[in-house]
Design a protein around this motif. Structure first.
Motif, PDB file in Angstrom:
ATOM      1  N   PRO A  35      37.895  40.645  30.105  1.00 57.40           N
ATOM      2  CA  PRO A  35      38.418  39.713  29.092  1.00 57.40           C
ATOM      3  C   PRO A  35      38.901  38.418  29.743  1.00 57.40           C
ATOM      4  N   LEU A  36      38.785  37.332  29.010  1.00 57.02           N
ATOM      5  CA  LEU A  36      39.238  36.042  29.530  1.00 57.02           C
ATOM      6  C   LEU A  36      40.687  36.086  29.992  1.00 57.02           C
ATOM      7  N   ILE A  37      41.546  36.795  29.260  1.00 58.82           N
ATOM      8  CA  ILE A  37      42.958  36.848  29.634  1.00 58.82           C
ATOM      9  C   ILE A  37      43.128  37.508  31.002  1.00 58.82           C
ATOM     10  N   ASP A  38      42.250  38.465  31.332  1.00 61.32           N
ATOM     11  CA  ASP A  38      42.341  39.121  32.634  1.00 61.32           C
ATOM     12  C   ASP A  38      41.969  38.175  33.768  1.00 61.32           C
ATOM     13  N   HIS A  39      41.000  37.295  33.501  1.00 66.24           N
ATOM     14  CA  HIS A  39      40.672  36.272  34.497  1.00 66.24           C
ATOM     15  C   HIS A  39      41.884  35.374  34.751  1.00 66.24           C
ATOM     16  N   ALA A  40      42.574  34.978  33.684  1.00 65.49           N
ATOM     17  CA  ALA A  40      43.757  34.127  33.829  1.00 65.49           C
ATOM     18  C   ALA A  40      44.878  34.852  34.559  1.00 65.49           C
ATOM     19  N   LEU A  41      45.095  36.109  34.212  1.00 70.37           N
ATOM     20  CA  LEU A  41      46.135  36.898  34.878  1.00 70.37           C
ATOM     21  C   LEU A  41      45.835  37.043  36.365  1.00 70.37           C
ATOM     22  N   ALA A  42      44.559  37.197  36.706  1.00 70.52           N
ATOM     23  CA  ALA A  42      44.184  37.340  38.115  1.00 70.52           C
ATOM     24  C   ALA A  42      44.541  36.087  38.905  1.00 70.52           C
ATOM     25  N   LEU A  43      44.366  34.918  38.313  1.00 68.31           N
ATOM     26  CA  LEU A  43      44.750  33.677  38.985  1.00 68.31           C
ATOM     27  C   LEU A  43      46.257  33.641  39.237  1.00 68.31           C
ATOM     28  N   ALA A  44      47.042  34.047  38.234  1.00 66.87           N
ATOM     29  CA  ALA A  44      48.494  34.054  38.386  1.00 66.87           C
ATOM     30  C   ALA A  44      48.929  35.046  39.459  1.00 66.87           C
ATOM     31  N   ARG A  45      48.339  36.230  39.466  1.00 64.16           N
ATOM     32  CA  ARG A  45      48.674  37.232  40.485  1.00 64.16           C
ATOM     33  C   ARG A  45      48.313  36.726  41.874  1.00 64.16           C
ATOM     34  N   ASP A  46      47.118  36.150  41.995  1.00 60.06           N
ATOM     35  CA  ASP A  46      46.654  35.662  43.290  1.00 60.06           C
ATOM     36  C   ASP A  46      47.555  34.548  43.826  1.00 60.06           C
ATOM     37  N   ALA A  47      48.120  33.758  42.913  1.00 58.26           N
ATOM     38  CA  ALA A  47      49.000  32.660  43.318  1.00 58.26           C
ATOM     39  C   ALA A  47      50.410  33.149  43.635  1.00 58.26           C
ATOM     40  N   GLY A  48      50.673  34.433  43.408  1.00 59.57           N
ATOM     41  CA  GLY A  48      51.985  34.973  43.715  1.00 59.57           C
ATOM     42  C   GLY A  48      53.066  34.620  42.713  1.00 59.57           C
TER      43      GLY A  48
END
Length: 230
Positions: A35-48
């Motif tokens: 899902p698109l929201i999971d792509h966005a969440l992954a960016l936030a997680r990766d950025a710490g």
């Protein structure tokens, strides 16, 4: 002060998606199996980024249920009435906390450096807002003209009635929450907030060097999958 929270804008109606959003929210549309929201969440997680807030409106129960399953630590700011980007951010301030906040649109796909990390690395004390900017020719799936010119001092300048500007705003920024809290009203875009900060000399832009796709229309799904496969 560095941003310690991110607001993911996920409250849009998704009307450009047609039948795909008739019975579900656009952030749950899948791109490359996620899902698109999971792509966005992954960016936030990766950025710490530890504190993540997602706003909801259309088919909010579905999105809230998905978040409870895949990201139970994420905070949800529900909007019974749509408040636009500025109003949505203002409503979520008690969840986000003080100081500058990263914002991220949920209907975009990125390939290359994490745009949140890029902005955080370029944030300066005293900034009012910092916008990611994308060269117009690199804005895959974007059908309109560019949004900004970029001055030599790094300040974005709106295109006004001129020809298409050089850069598109791809939906990622850092904004000083004090400017949002002070803005009058409940329903407003972030654009007038940024215009006020521009007048104060506190608006800057940074060019994103990677790939990006606007997944606002059905054809954007295939474009995004092709970009991610590169």
């Amino acid at each position: 002060m560095m941003p310690e929270a991110v607001m993911i804008f996920a409250a849009g109606l998704g009307t450009r998606m047609g039948e795909l959003t008739r019975t579900r929210p656009k952030p749950l549309i899948e791109v490359a199996g996620r899902p698109l929201i999971d792509h966005a969440l992954a960016l936030a997680r990766d950025a710490g980024i530890a504190r993540i807030v997602v706003n909801t409106h259309a088919h909010a129960d579905q999105l809230a249920a998905h978040l409870a399953q895949v990201a139970p630590d994420v905070l949800v700011s529900h909007e019974p009435e749509r408040l636009e980007t500025g109003g949505g951010l203002k409503r979520a301030l008690p969840l986000l906390g003080p100081g500058p906040v990263l914002t991220l649109n949920a209907d975009m796909v990125w390939r290359g450096p994490n745009p949140l990390t890029l902005l955080a690395a370029n944030w300066h004390e005293g900034d009012g807002a910092l916008l990611a900017l994308l060269p117009r020719e690199a804005a895959t799936g974007h059908t309109g003209p560019g949004d900004f010119f970029l001055n030599d001092d790094g300040a974005p300048e709106r295109r006004g009635t001129a020809a298409a500007a050089d850069f598109v705003y791809p939906g990622v920024s850092i904004t000083d929450t004090a400017a949002v809290a002070a803005f009058p009203g409940e329903v407003f875009s972030l654009n007038p907030v940024w215009d006020g900060l521009r007048a104060e000399g506190r608006l800057r832009g940074v060019v994103y060097p990677g790939g990006w796709v606007d997944v606002g229309r059905p054809e954007g799904i295939a474009l995004a999958e092709a970009e991610l496969a590169r």
